[in-house]
Design a protein around this motif. Sequence first.
Motif, PDB file in Angstrom:
ATOM      1  N   VAL A  65       0.867  -1.176   0.000  1.00  0.00           N
ATOM      2  CA  VAL A  65       0.000   0.000   0.000  1.00  0.00           C
ATOM      3  C   VAL A  65       0.902   1.223   0.000  1.00  0.00           C
ATOM      4  O   VAL A  65       1.727   1.398   0.897  1.00  0.00           O
ATOM      5  N   THR A  66       0.758   2.060  -1.028  1.00  0.00           N
ATOM      6  CA  THR A  66       1.553   3.284  -1.131  1.00  0.00           C
ATOM      7  C   THR A  66       0.865   4.391  -0.335  1.00  0.00           C
ATOM      8  O   THR A  66      -0.364   4.538  -0.412  1.00  0.00           O
ATOM      9  N   THR A  67       1.641   5.148   0.414  1.00  0.00           N
ATOM     10  CA  THR A  67       1.056   6.204   1.251  1.00  0.00           C
ATOM     11  C   THR A  67       0.381   7.267   0.386  1.00  0.00           C
ATOM     12  O   THR A  67       0.737   7.461  -0.781  1.00  0.00           O
ATOM     13  N   ASP A  68      -0.577   7.958   0.970  1.00  0.00           N
ATOM     14  CA  ASP A  68      -1.280   9.024   0.261  1.00  0.00           C
ATOM     15  C   ASP A  68      -0.316  10.122  -0.193  1.00  0.00           C
ATOM     16  O   ASP A  68      -0.451  10.656  -1.296  1.00  0.00           O
ATOM     17  N   ALA A  69       0.663  10.468   0.646  1.00  0.00           N
ATOM     18  CA  ALA A  69       1.633  11.509   0.278  1.00  0.00           C
ATOM     19  C   ALA A  69       2.439  11.084  -0.953  1.00  0.00           C
ATOM     20  O   ALA A  69       2.683  11.902  -1.851  1.00  0.00           O
ATOM     21  N   SER A  70       2.833   9.823  -1.019  1.00  0.00           N
ATOM     22  CA  SER A  70       3.582   9.339  -2.184  1.00  0.00           C
ATOM     23  C   SER A  70       2.710   9.332  -3.433  1.00  0.00           C
ATOM     24  O   SER A  70       3.164   9.706  -4.517  1.00  0.00           O
TER      25      SER A  70
END
Length: 173
Positions: A65-70
Amino acid sequence: MNKFLATTLFLSVFIMFPQSVCAQSTDGKAQIEKVIENFRAAIVNKDEEGFLKLFVKEDITWSGVTTDASIARLYETRPQPAMKPPRKIFNSSPRKFIKSIAADKARIEETISNVRIDSDGDVAQVWFDYNFLSGDYRENWGKESWQMVRTEDGWKIAAVVWSQELNPAPPPK
């Protein structure tokens, strides 16, 4: 009276079987820690066969799961404004992961810290912080979680999920 009886019964189990209760948990933890080290070493050594032996089977859950910021940073640099945002969740497999590591000419390493293991002796949850490095460049980092089972051949990984924060700084040239 019931409280006294329960306490006495509880303590008698530890008096009668202290070695087996303590030895199993200490031994199991050491075996799980060895799997963690073998996982790390297989990445560094680009050892596909050794890596794949750590898993119950090849088609386990392998989801990041890629962070929202990324995701926001990736979307800002899209070549066409109408493009959809990158997917937040992605799936792969242990084989695809280690093949990509083996094919990369750079030194790849996953550092692991703050390891937490919870087990009943047959199933285990392993949780840790990681940094994924390509050479000296920190590509991503986050939390990683494994579900493990104790098989006839020892502890095996049954599922891997992780979060990833992508490095906002580009890799050195």
